[in-house]
Design an enzyme around this catalytic site. Structure first.
Site, PDB file in Angstrom:
ATOM      1  N   HIS A 158      -2.459  -0.975  -8.905  1.00 41.36           N
ATOM      2  CA  HIS A 158      -2.548  -0.200 -10.159  1.00 41.36           C
ATOM      3  C   HIS A 158      -3.983  -0.325 -10.673  1.00 41.36           C
ATOM      4  O   HIS A 158      -4.911   0.105 -10.004  1.00 41.36           O
ATOM      5  CB  HIS A 158      -1.490  -0.745 -11.123  1.00 41.36           C
ATOM      6  N   HIS A 178      -2.598   8.268  -4.062  1.00 43.69           N
ATOM      7  CA  HIS A 178      -1.967   8.166  -5.379  1.00 43.69           C
ATOM      8  C   HIS A 178      -0.491   8.511  -5.236  1.00 43.69           C
ATOM      9  O   HIS A 178      -0.143   9.379  -4.442  1.00 43.69           O
ATOM     10  CB  HIS A 178      -2.641   9.132  -6.375  1.00 43.69           C
ATOM     11  N   ASP A 219     -10.100   5.499  -9.581  1.00 41.02           N
ATOM     12  CA  ASP A 219     -10.652   4.149  -9.468  1.00 41.02           C
ATOM     13  C   ASP A 219     -11.822   4.071  -8.508  1.00 41.02           C
ATOM     14  O   ASP A 219     -12.669   3.191  -8.621  1.00 41.02           O
ATOM     15  CB  ASP A 219      -9.569   3.178  -8.989  1.00 41.02           C
TER      16      ASP A 219
HETATM   17  N1  ACO Z   1      -5.429   3.818   2.991  1.00 37.47           N
HETATM   18  C1  ACO Z   1      -4.784   4.065   4.129  1.00 37.47           C
HETATM   19  N2  ACO Z   1      -3.531   4.564   4.220  1.00 37.47           N
HETATM   20  C2  ACO Z   1      -2.886   4.810   3.066  1.00 37.47           C
HETATM   21  C3  ACO Z   1      -3.492   4.592   1.813  1.00 37.47           C
HETATM   22  C4  ACO Z   1      -4.810   4.089   1.791  1.00 37.47           C
HETATM   23  N3  ACO Z   1      -5.442   3.853   0.628  1.00 37.47           N
HETATM   24  N4  ACO Z   1      -2.640   4.933   0.824  1.00 37.47           N
HETATM   25  C5  ACO Z   1      -1.512   5.355   1.432  1.00 37.47           C
HETATM   26  N5  ACO Z   1      -1.675   5.301   2.787  1.00 37.47           N
HETATM   27  C6  ACO Z   1      -0.685   5.741   3.774  1.00 37.47           C
HETATM   28  C7  ACO Z   1       0.453   4.742   3.913  1.00 37.47           C
HETATM   29  O1  ACO Z   1       0.209   3.803   4.936  1.00 37.47           O
HETATM   30  C8  ACO Z   1       1.627   5.660   4.224  1.00 37.47           C
HETATM   31  O2  ACO Z   1       1.555   5.984   5.613  1.00 37.47           O
HETATM   32  P1  ACO Z   1       2.919   6.273   6.443  1.00 37.47           P
HETATM   33  O3  ACO Z   1       3.534   7.497   5.816  1.00 37.47           O
HETATM   34  O4  ACO Z   1       2.425   6.519   7.835  1.00 37.47           O
HETATM   35  O5  ACO Z   1       3.775   5.065   6.309  1.00 37.47           O
HETATM   36  C9  ACO Z   1       1.339   6.926   3.439  1.00 37.47           C
HETATM   37  O6  ACO Z   1      -0.104   6.946   3.280  1.00 37.47           O
HETATM   38  C10 ACO Z   1       1.995   6.981   2.064  1.00 37.47           C
HETATM   39  O7  ACO Z   1       1.659   5.783   1.364  1.00 37.47           O
HETATM   40  P2  ACO Z   1       2.633   5.033   0.354  1.00 37.47           P
HETATM   41  O8  ACO Z   1       2.248   3.605   0.280  1.00 37.47           O
HETATM   42  O9  ACO Z   1       4.054   5.342   0.729  1.00 37.47           O
HETATM   43  O10 ACO Z   1       2.298   5.776  -0.981  1.00 37.47           O
HETATM   44  P3  ACO Z   1       2.640   5.255  -2.424  1.00 37.47           P
HETATM   45  O11 ACO Z   1       2.811   6.460  -3.257  1.00 37.47           O
HETATM   46  O12 ACO Z   1       3.769   4.274  -2.410  1.00 37.47           O
HETATM   47  O13 ACO Z   1       1.330   4.443  -2.832  1.00 37.47           O
HETATM   48  C11 ACO Z   1      -0.827   3.915  -3.645  1.00 37.47           C
HETATM   49  C12 ACO Z   1       0.304   4.953  -3.603  1.00 37.47           C
HETATM   50  C13 ACO Z   1      -0.281   2.526  -4.076  1.00 37.47           C
HETATM   51  C14 ACO Z   1      -1.852   4.335  -4.700  1.00 37.47           C
HETATM   52  C15 ACO Z   1      -1.486   3.827  -2.240  1.00 37.47           C
HETATM   53  O14 ACO Z   1      -2.041   5.077  -1.881  1.00 37.47           O
HETATM   54  C16 ACO Z   1      -2.552   2.724  -2.161  1.00 37.47           C
HETATM   55  O15 ACO Z   1      -2.218   1.568  -1.895  1.00 37.47           O
HETATM   56  N6  ACO Z   1      -3.866   3.069  -2.395  1.00 37.47           N
HETATM   57  C17 ACO Z   1      -4.912   2.103  -2.417  1.00 37.47           C
HETATM   58  C18 ACO Z   1      -4.905   1.376  -3.756  1.00 37.47           C
HETATM   59  C19 ACO Z   1      -5.402   2.246  -4.892  1.00 37.47           C
HETATM   60  O16 ACO Z   1      -6.430   2.912  -4.793  1.00 37.47           O
HETATM   61  N7  ACO Z   1      -4.658   2.216  -6.038  1.00 37.47           N
HETATM   62  C20 ACO Z   1      -5.035   2.962  -7.233  1.00 37.47           C
HETATM   63  C21 ACO Z   1      -3.990   3.916  -7.610  1.00 37.47           C
HETATM   64  S1  ACO Z   1      -4.553   4.968  -8.890  1.00 37.47           S
HETATM   65  C22 ACO Z   1      -4.349   4.135 -10.345  1.00 37.47           C
HETATM   66  O17 ACO Z   1      -3.678   3.152 -10.504  1.00 37.47           O
HETATM   67  C23 ACO Z   1      -5.099   4.682 -11.475  1.00 37.47           C
END
Ligand code: ACO
Length: 405
Positions: free
Chosen positions: A242, A283, A341
């Protein structure tokens, strides 16, 4: 008021229907009139106004007013609100002593959880949540004092004396002053940087039912006071999935270290067996460019150019990473765009703000959103938030005395 694809399960649950939705992926926890997001189209509206228009024509305090009161202020209301907020920036002098109880190397978010929660111990003259005036005073106090507490947290961590607010500098400028002035040296506020600071606060002001806002609502639903609820929101914001992501972005950029290592990190991010993720990308709701990230990117370019940092190695890595991820099949097909971010981390670094403070700045900006949601809930009909669970533990069994185990 429910849309055609919304199932209202309230009557069904009364008849025994049970829904299981980990992560609240398709469950609304409340009705709200504050913020609208269309993640597929990349739309974000506060009280109906597009975030791009607010970022360009409004400012942080006006957006705070809009979130809390539901309408843009007229000239007089705007002046009065700004004056009220800037008048409350001082904190109770005894709170200064509170800081000395923390270790200086504590994470600033740990200190913020403590000091914001402690506001309820110093301002208990406004804790009657059934009293509208009390609720309003709490809102003013929180918005006013968050930057002061944030800057004090930083000054304490580096062993410098606290710098008192200068209300004539405006919200963003005063924050930079409290962060960077010393008793021996004035901090000359650069208007481009003050505007960038204000914009960072504005772009973080609200984002409907994210983890921290939902936490504020849940805590508030038990009748807890607003200072305690916002402290709960700060705790929820802290995690790297987050608000902690802006800090994680900088940690990642430092870890990459050199442009020649970027490919290796991109490969790792795509590897299912590697827990590494590209921080600042992806996201839960936006499956398109986050509109806040677009504005933040523009502000980022302005700040880097103002400070002559375009050729800084770290910022070059960030720019290359952004370009590669936007063209790479893996990121494109999974709709993993740079999020707010990614750019805010880079701007804050350029402003000279240390990495550990990034999430504190997010918390400061998000405060009006938390307050607006808390206030919306408290002013209407609400029930204590009490999610159910799917029990998967042992069935009933008899206790065995320790001698027989
Ligand atoms: N790098 C690489 N792969 C990723 C990333 C990433 N940053 N984010 C998602 N993926 C992939 C996952 O591995 C998943 O792959 P799969 O379908 O083959 O299993 C797919 O994309 C979907 O990802 P989920 O984790 O299911 O997506 P979710 O909606 O649960 O998570 C999140 C969203 C937490 C933001 C995620 O994209 C992440 O961890 N990003 C990096 C952390 C980040 O930047 N957070 C800030 C969020 S914005 C905020 O709070 C203002």
């Amino acid at each position: 008021s429910l849309g055609p694809d919304v199932v209202d399960v309230r009557s069904l649950t009364a008849n025994g229907l049970f829904t299981y939705d980990p992560g609240f992926v398709s469950t609304a926890s409340c009705e709200s009139k504050i913020t609208y997001i269309d993640g597929d189209k990349g739309v974000l509206l506060h009280r109906g106004y597009p975030i791009e228009q607010l970022a360009e024509h409004s400012d942080y305090l006006e957006t705070c007013y809009l979130l809390i009161y539901g309408e843009l202020p007229d000239k007089e209301e705007k002046k009065h609100f700004e004056a009220t907020i800037m008048r409350h920036t001082m904190i109770h002098e005894q709170m200064v002593d509170l800081f000395s109880g923390f270790r200086r190397d504590a994470h600033p978010m740990a200190v913020m959880c403590g000091v914001v929660g402690a506001l309820s111990a110093f301002y208990h003259d406004s804790l009657d949540i059934t009293n509208e005036r009390h609720r309003e005073i709490c809102a003013y106090r929180l918005i006013s004092k968050m930057p002061t507490l944030a800057a004090m947290t930083y000054k304490y961590s580096i062993g410098q004396p606290f710098i008192y607010p200068r209300n004539d500098l405006g919200y963003g400028g005063n924050f930079l002053h409290m962060m960077f002035a010393t008793p021996c040296e004035e901090y000359e506020v650069n208007p481009v940087l003050a505007r960038a600071m204000d914009r960072i606060f504005l772009l973080h002001a609200d984002h409907e039912q994210n983890a921290s806002t939902s936490t504020v609502r849940l805590a508030g639903s038990s009748g807890a006071n607003p200072f305690a609820c916002i402290a709960a929101g700060i705790a929820a914001l802290w995690g790297p999935a987050h608000g902690g992501a802006n800090e994680a972005v900088l940690v990642m950029l430092n870890e990459i270290g050199d442009e020649k290592n970027i490919d290796e990190f991109i490969t790792r991010a795509k590897d299912k067996d590697d827990p590494f993720r590209l921080m600042g990308f992806g996201h839960r709701v936006y499956k398109n460019f986050d509109p806040r990230a677009k504005v933040m990117k523009q502000t980022c370019d302005e700040v880097l150019s103002e400070l002559g940092l375009e050729d800084d190695p770290l910022f070059k890595i960030a720019k290359r990473l952004e370009k590669i991820a936007l063209e790479d099949e893996y990121f494109v097909s999974k709709k993993l765009y740079p999020n707010v971010d990614f750019y805010s981390g880079i701007i804050l670094k350029a402003l000279g703000i240390p990495t550990e403070m990034f999430t504190v700045i997010f918390a400061t900006g998000r405060t009006p959103g938390w307050i607006a949601h808390w206030h919306e809930m408290i002013s209407g009909e609400y029930r204590i938030g009490r999610p159910r669970q799917l029990y998967t533990g042992e069935t009933s069994r008899d206790f065995v005395p320790v001698s027989d185990r």
